[in-house]
Scaffold this motif. Sequence first.
Motif, PDB file in Angstrom:
ATOM      1  N   ARG A 114       0.825  -1.215   0.000  1.00  0.00           N
ATOM      2  CA  ARG A 114       0.000   0.000   0.000  1.00  0.00           C
ATOM      3  C   ARG A 114       0.856   1.261   0.000  1.00  0.00           C
ATOM      4  N   ARG A 115       2.037   1.166   0.609  1.00  0.00           N
ATOM      5  CA  ARG A 115       2.939   2.332   0.607  1.00  0.00           C
ATOM      6  C   ARG A 115       3.595   2.531  -0.754  1.00  0.00           C
ATOM      7  N   THR A 116       3.687   1.463  -1.532  1.00  0.00           N
ATOM      8  CA  THR A 116       4.418   1.508  -2.801  1.00  0.00           C
ATOM      9  C   THR A 116       3.499   1.689  -4.004  1.00  0.00           C
ATOM     10  N   PHE A 117       2.315   1.072  -3.945  1.00  0.00           N
ATOM     11  CA  PHE A 117       1.382   1.093  -5.075  1.00  0.00           C
ATOM     12  C   PHE A 117       0.051   1.699  -4.654  1.00  0.00           C
ATOM     13  N   ASP A 118      -0.671   2.211  -5.643  1.00  0.00           N
ATOM     14  CA  ASP A 118      -1.986   2.781  -5.367  1.00  0.00           C
ATOM     15  C   ASP A 118      -2.930   1.678  -4.905  1.00  0.00           C
ATOM     16  N   GLU A 119      -3.650   1.932  -3.840  1.00  0.00           N
ATOM     17  CA  GLU A 119      -4.537   0.914  -3.281  1.00  0.00           C
ATOM     18  C   GLU A 119      -5.632   0.483  -4.252  1.00  0.00           C
ATOM     19  N   SER A 120      -5.900   1.311  -5.256  1.00  0.00           N
ATOM     20  CA  SER A 120      -6.961   0.983  -6.212  1.00  0.00           C
ATOM     21  C   SER A 120      -6.627  -0.221  -7.080  1.00  0.00           C
ATOM     22  N   ILE A 121      -5.342  -0.624  -7.141  1.00  0.00           N
ATOM     23  CA  ILE A 121      -4.972  -1.783  -7.958  1.00  0.00           C
ATOM     24  C   ILE A 121      -4.702  -3.026  -7.097  1.00  0.00           C
ATOM     25  N   ILE A 122      -5.017  -2.934  -5.804  1.00  0.00           N
ATOM     26  CA  ILE A 122      -4.758  -4.050  -4.898  1.00  0.00           C
ATOM     27  C   ILE A 122      -6.061  -4.749  -4.523  1.00  0.00           C
ATOM     28  N   ASP A 123      -6.108  -6.042  -4.775  1.00  0.00           N
ATOM     29  CA  ASP A 123      -7.228  -6.883  -4.337  1.00  0.00           C
ATOM     30  C   ASP A 123      -6.723  -7.799  -3.224  1.00  0.00           C
ATOM     31  N   VAL A 124      -7.530  -8.007  -2.201  1.00  0.00           N
ATOM     32  CA  VAL A 124      -7.124  -8.837  -1.071  1.00  0.00           C
ATOM     33  C   VAL A 124      -8.077 -10.013  -0.913  1.00  0.00           C
ATOM     34  N   ILE A 125      -7.508 -11.210  -0.864  1.00  0.00           N
ATOM     35  CA  ILE A 125      -8.283 -12.419  -0.570  1.00  0.00           C
ATOM     36  C   ILE A 125      -7.963 -12.799   0.873  1.00  0.00           C
ATOM     37  N   PRO A 126      -8.923 -12.717   1.778  1.00  0.00           N
ATOM     38  CA  PRO A 126      -8.625 -12.990   3.190  1.00  0.00           C
ATOM     39  C   PRO A 126      -8.246 -14.441   3.415  1.00  0.00           C
ATOM     40  N   GLY A 127      -7.530 -14.666   4.496  1.00  0.00           N
ATOM     41  CA  GLY A 127      -7.140 -16.019   4.862  1.00  0.00           C
ATOM     42  C   GLY A 127      -7.506 -16.309   6.302  1.00  0.00           C
ATOM     43  N   ILE A 128      -7.486 -17.565   6.676  1.00  0.00           N
ATOM     44  CA  ILE A 128      -7.729 -17.948   8.059  1.00  0.00           C
ATOM     45  C   ILE A 128      -6.464 -17.672   8.854  1.00  0.00           C
ATOM     46  N   SER A 129      -6.587 -16.843   9.870  1.00  0.00           N
ATOM     47  CA  SER A 129      -5.418 -16.466  10.652  1.00  0.00           C
ATOM     48  C   SER A 129      -5.135 -17.496  11.739  1.00  0.00           C
ATOM     49  N   SER A 130      -3.914 -17.476  12.238  1.00  0.00           N
ATOM     50  CA  SER A 130      -3.554 -18.368  13.342  1.00  0.00           C
ATOM     51  C   SER A 130      -4.348 -18.025  14.593  1.00  0.00           C
ATOM     52  N   PHE A 131      -4.742 -16.759  14.738  1.00  0.00           N
ATOM     53  CA  PHE A 131      -5.592 -16.376  15.867  1.00  0.00           C
ATOM     54  C   PHE A 131      -6.947 -17.087  15.774  1.00  0.00           C
ATOM     55  N   GLN A 132      -7.537 -17.036  14.598  1.00  0.00           N
ATOM     56  CA  GLN A 132      -8.829 -17.702  14.417  1.00  0.00           C
ATOM     57  C   GLN A 132      -8.746 -19.182  14.782  1.00  0.00           C
ATOM     58  N   LEU A 133      -7.688 -19.824  14.316  1.00  0.00           N
ATOM     59  CA  LEU A 133      -7.558 -21.251  14.556  1.00  0.00           C
ATOM     60  C   LEU A 133      -7.288 -21.548  16.029  1.00  0.00           C
ATOM     61  N   ALA A 134      -6.473 -20.707  16.675  1.00  0.00           N
ATOM     62  CA  ALA A 134      -6.164 -20.917  18.088  1.00  0.00           C
ATOM     63  C   ALA A 134      -7.422 -20.815  18.950  1.00  0.00           C
ATOM     64  N   PHE A 135      -8.186 -19.756  18.754  1.00  0.00           N
ATOM     65  CA  PHE A 135      -9.411 -19.589  19.540  1.00  0.00           C
ATOM     66  C   PHE A 135     -10.412 -20.699  19.218  1.00  0.00           C
ATOM     67  N   SER A 136     -10.431 -21.146  17.966  1.00  0.00           N
ATOM     68  CA  SER A 136     -11.321 -22.243  17.593  1.00  0.00           C
ATOM     69  C   SER A 136     -10.932 -23.532  18.300  1.00  0.00           C
ATOM     70  N   ARG A 137      -9.640 -23.812  18.359  1.00  0.00           N
ATOM     71  CA  ARG A 137      -9.177 -25.021  19.041  1.00  0.00           C
ATOM     72  C   ARG A 137      -9.587 -25.025  20.514  1.00  0.00           C
ATOM     73  N   LEU A 138      -9.683 -23.834  21.083  1.00  0.00           N
ATOM     74  CA  LEU A 138     -10.034 -23.701  22.493  1.00  0.00           C
ATOM     75  C   LEU A 138     -11.538 -23.558  22.706  1.00  0.00           C
TER      76      LEU A 138
END
Length: 215
Positions: free
Chosen positions: A95-119
């Motif tokens: 985002r600091r290098t390129f215009d945000e208008s050309i960036i697409d983000v595909i979310p992922g499952i974070s380690s936080f999500q998995l940790a809280f899920s395990r518990l």
Amino acid sequence: METLKHRIIVAGIGPGSPEYMVPAARKAIDEAQYLVGGRRALAQYAKAEDGQKTCAVTRDIDRVMAFVHEGLENADVVVMVSGDPGYFSLLDALRRTFDESIIDVIPGISSFQLAFSRLALPWHDAALLSFHGRVPKESDLAYALGKKLGMLTDVQHNSKTIAEILLAHGWPESAFYAICARLSYEDETVERMTLGEAVKHTPVGSCIIVVEGKS
């Protein structure tokens, strides 16, 4: 910033195991002509035999950004990041290098999500902190009854040293403490204990720690 024809696709690849990668990210990676990622991710997902051009992420971020810029002249560039791109990833540098208008983000499952899920622990009221190459603010570490923390660790700030830090910030020894390591892999471990027990436990680094303040 320069306007470019093609797009940057930041794909969250999840906590590690391919089973925890969302299909949209896998499709983008498989179809990429230009692929950026950590060495382990490239070894796992890159397809050099198909002519895919790759760049490993190192501390030389300028070199990575140059590769992305050159790739954008010809095609979309897929950037793989572990976990979810929205939490301490290469997305900030992009985002600091390129215009945000050309960036697409595909979310992922974070380690936080998995940790809280395990518990089996809800985390809508948890504070997420990182000891990975940094130290959280004093106010974030302060104890409060019922407070939940999810924490990234590294080798230096491991399960033992963080337990000691929390005790010094007023957390009681009876607080719930979980050490979640190698999440999603076959050798995954999830250890539940009290904060007092964690100080005496064999140190574990590069893991997720979850704590909950109890009376």
